[in-house]
Design a protein around this motif. Structure first.
Motif, PDB file in Angstrom:
ATOM      1  N   ASP A 187       0.864  -1.176   0.000  1.00  0.00           N
ATOM      2  CA  ASP A 187       0.000   0.000   0.000  1.00  0.00           C
ATOM      3  C   ASP A 187       0.901   1.227   0.000  1.00  0.00           C
ATOM      4  O   ASP A 187       1.589   1.503   0.981  1.00  0.00           O
ATOM      5  CB  ASP A 187      -0.912   0.004   1.225  1.00  0.00           C
ATOM      6  N   ARG A 188       0.902   1.945  -1.108  1.00  0.00           N
ATOM      7  CA  ARG A 188       1.773   3.104  -1.283  1.00  0.00           C
ATOM      8  C   ARG A 188       1.003   4.420  -1.242  1.00  0.00           C
ATOM      9  O   ARG A 188       1.502   5.444  -1.663  1.00  0.00           O
ATOM     10  CB  ARG A 188       2.538   2.976  -2.601  1.00  0.00           C
ATOM     11  N   GLY A 189      -0.224   4.373  -0.731  1.00  0.00           N
ATOM     12  CA  GLY A 189      -0.995   5.594  -0.578  1.00  0.00           C
ATOM     13  C   GLY A 189      -1.705   6.051  -1.839  1.00  0.00           C
ATOM     14  O   GLY A 189      -2.280   7.139  -1.859  1.00  0.00           O
ATOM     15  N   ALA A 190      -1.686   5.238  -2.885  1.00  0.00           N
ATOM     16  CA  ALA A 190      -2.449   5.568  -4.088  1.00  0.00           C
ATOM     17  C   ALA A 190      -3.935   5.436  -3.751  1.00  0.00           C
ATOM     18  O   ALA A 190      -4.313   4.836  -2.736  1.00  0.00           O
ATOM     19  CB  ALA A 190      -2.071   4.633  -5.237  1.00  0.00           C
ATOM     20  N   PHE A 191      -4.797   5.967  -4.598  1.00  0.00           N
ATOM     21  CA  PHE A 191      -6.228   5.958  -4.303  1.00  0.00           C
ATOM     22  C   PHE A 191      -6.733   4.537  -4.066  1.00  0.00           C
ATOM     23  O   PHE A 191      -7.575   4.305  -3.208  1.00  0.00           O
ATOM     24  CB  PHE A 191      -7.020   6.641  -5.421  1.00  0.00           C
ATOM     25  N   PHE A 192      -6.217   3.575  -4.816  1.00  0.00           N
ATOM     26  CA  PHE A 192      -6.591   2.170  -4.624  1.00  0.00           C
ATOM     27  C   PHE A 192      -5.458   1.391  -3.967  1.00  0.00           C
ATOM     28  O   PHE A 192      -5.359   0.177  -4.112  1.00  0.00           O
ATOM     29  CB  PHE A 192      -7.073   1.556  -5.948  1.00  0.00           C
ATOM     30  N   GLY A 193      -4.606   2.090  -3.232  1.00  0.00           N
ATOM     31  CA  GLY A 193      -3.595   1.497  -2.374  1.00  0.00           C
ATOM     32  C   GLY A 193      -2.321   1.068  -3.062  1.00  0.00           C
ATOM     33  O   GLY A 193      -1.305   1.743  -2.996  1.00  0.00           O
ATOM     34  N   SER A 194      -2.416  -0.041  -3.735  1.00  0.00           N
ATOM     35  CA  SER A 194      -1.236  -0.715  -4.287  1.00  0.00           C
ATOM     36  C   SER A 194      -1.313  -0.808  -5.802  1.00  0.00           C
ATOM     37  O   SER A 194      -2.331  -0.479  -6.413  1.00  0.00           O
ATOM     38  CB  SER A 194      -1.177  -2.137  -3.713  1.00  0.00           C
ATOM     39  N   VAL A 195      -0.227  -1.314  -6.372  1.00  0.00           N
ATOM     40  CA  VAL A 195      -0.243  -1.633  -7.799  1.00  0.00           C
ATOM     41  C   VAL A 195      -1.367  -2.632  -8.062  1.00  0.00           C
ATOM     42  O   VAL A 195      -2.166  -2.464  -8.991  1.00  0.00           O
ATOM     43  CB  VAL A 195       1.130  -2.174  -8.253  1.00  0.00           C
TER      44      VAL A 195
ATOM     45  N   ARG B 119      -3.366   4.775 -15.081  1.00  0.00           N
ATOM     46  CA  ARG B 119      -2.049   4.291 -15.545  1.00  0.00           C
ATOM     47  C   ARG B 119      -0.954   5.257 -15.107  1.00  0.00           C
ATOM     48  O   ARG B 119       0.157   4.835 -14.806  1.00  0.00           O
ATOM     49  CB  ARG B 119      -2.031   4.088 -17.057  1.00  0.00           C
ATOM     50  N   GLY B 120      -1.264   6.549 -15.059  1.00  0.00           N
ATOM     51  CA  GLY B 120      -0.293   7.520 -14.553  1.00  0.00           C
ATOM     52  C   GLY B 120       0.048   7.250 -13.095  1.00  0.00           C
ATOM     53  O   GLY B 120       1.216   7.328 -12.692  1.00  0.00           O
ATOM     54  N   GLN B 121      -0.958   6.923 -12.299  1.00  0.00           N
ATOM     55  CA  GLN B 121      -0.692   6.558 -10.904  1.00  0.00           C
ATOM     56  C   GLN B 121       0.186   5.308 -10.838  1.00  0.00           C
ATOM     57  O   GLN B 121       1.137   5.246 -10.052  1.00  0.00           O
ATOM     58  CB  GLN B 121      -2.003   6.313 -10.167  1.00  0.00           C
ATOM     59  N   LEU B 122      -0.139   4.330 -11.658  1.00  0.00           N
ATOM     60  CA  LEU B 122       0.648   3.094 -11.673  1.00  0.00           C
ATOM     61  C   LEU B 122       2.073   3.356 -12.113  1.00  0.00           C
ATOM     62  O   LEU B 122       3.025   2.779 -11.561  1.00  0.00           O
ATOM     63  CB  LEU B 122      -0.015   2.058 -12.585  1.00  0.00           C
ATOM     64  N   HIS B 123       2.234   4.220 -13.093  1.00  0.00           N
ATOM     65  CA  HIS B 123       3.568   4.568 -13.580  1.00  0.00           C
ATOM     66  C   HIS B 123       4.406   5.155 -12.444  1.00  0.00           C
ATOM     67  O   HIS B 123       5.578   4.813 -12.277  1.00  0.00           O
ATOM     68  CB  HIS B 123       3.458   5.550 -14.744  1.00  0.00           C
ATOM     69  N   CYS B 124       3.787   6.013 -11.645  1.00  0.00           N
ATOM     70  CA  CYS B 124       4.484   6.601 -10.501  1.00  0.00           C
ATOM     71  C   CYS B 124       4.868   5.523  -9.489  1.00  0.00           C
ATOM     72  O   CYS B 124       5.988   5.515  -8.974  1.00  0.00           O
ATOM     73  CB  CYS B 124       3.602   7.662  -9.854  1.00  0.00           C
ATOM     74  N   LEU B 125       3.958   4.604  -9.205  1.00  0.00           N
ATOM     75  CA  LEU B 125       4.257   3.523  -8.264  1.00  0.00           C
ATOM     76  C   LEU B 125       5.395   2.648  -8.782  1.00  0.00           C
ATOM     77  O   LEU B 125       6.316   2.313  -8.035  1.00  0.00           O
ATOM     78  CB  LEU B 125       3.004   2.676  -8.012  1.00  0.00           C
ATOM     79  N   VAL B 126       5.334   2.280 -10.053  1.00  0.00           N
ATOM     80  CA  VAL B 126       6.379   1.434 -10.644  1.00  0.00           C
ATOM     81  C   VAL B 126       7.712   2.175 -10.637  1.00  0.00           C
ATOM     82  O   VAL B 126       8.755   1.598 -10.309  1.00  0.00           O
ATOM     83  CB  VAL B 126       5.978   0.988 -12.074  1.00  0.00           C
ATOM     84  N   SER B 127       7.690   3.459 -10.973  1.00  0.00           N
ATOM     85  CA  SER B 127       8.925   4.255 -10.958  1.00  0.00           C
ATOM     86  C   SER B 127       9.536   4.286  -9.564  1.00  0.00           C
ATOM     87  O   SER B 127      10.761   4.270  -9.427  1.00  0.00           O
ATOM     88  CB  SER B 127       8.646   5.697 -11.404  1.00  0.00           C
TER      89      SER B 127
END
Length: 177
Positions: free
Chosen positions: A40-48, A143-151
């Protein structure tokens, strides 16, 4: 090309872009370990994992509203699949479904009004083209949120370019002048 042909082509191109971006993103996500994938990285849906599931939930909800067929998850945070391989397979199938549907559209259908209800039951009506603008923008947003998490896990070099112009150049929609 006529204006109507350009209007229709726009959504076919966006469907192709959507599938291209998802393939690139899933390839990068596949390099994460399970802890990173589920953290859980704090994204709206938590995790990747949560965000990938939400993208599929959203696509299925909208495709159900648009086509009248397919799954209709009850919640935006539904976890449809527990593993990345299952989710990737379902994502590929949904992207093919989206592309096939966009291939069958014409200008009159795009201009027609779509009547639908959201997950809370509120009713709305708007032109299908406007709904599709949201549909494809929603995917790009998450996908932008995911890109940030992956980065954050793999560094900038580990996260693929998802720029629309990169797709357009790679697919031949843009060419050297």
């Amino acid at each position: 090309m006529t204006p109507d042909q350009l209007f229709v082509r726009r959504y076919r191109d966006l469907a192709a872009y959507n599938a291209w971006a998802n393939r690139r993103l899933y390839a990068a996500v596949g390099r994460l370990d399970d802890g990173q994938y589920r953290a859980d990285r704090g994204a709206f849906f938590g995790s990747v994992h949560g965000t990938l599931n939400h993208l599929l939930v959203g696509d299925r909800l909208w495709m159900r509203r648009i086509t009248g067929t397919g799954d209709e998850p009850a919640r935006l945070d539904t976890i449809l699949f527990r593993t990345l391989p299952e989710l990737a397979e379902a994502r590929t199938a949904e992207d093919a479904r989206i592309s096939a549907h966009m291939d069958g559209l014409d200008a009159a259908t795009l201009a027609a009004e779509l009547y639908y209800a959201n997950v809370a039951g509120a009713r709305f009506v708007q032109p299908l083209a406007s709904v599709l603008d949201h549909f494809f923008n929603h995917q790009t947003h998450h996908r932008g949120q995911l890109h940030c998490l992956v980065s954050g896990f793999l560094g900038n070099e580990g996260a693929p370019s998802l720029d629309l112009i990169a797709f357009q150049r790679e697919s031949g929609l843009a060419r050297p002048g």
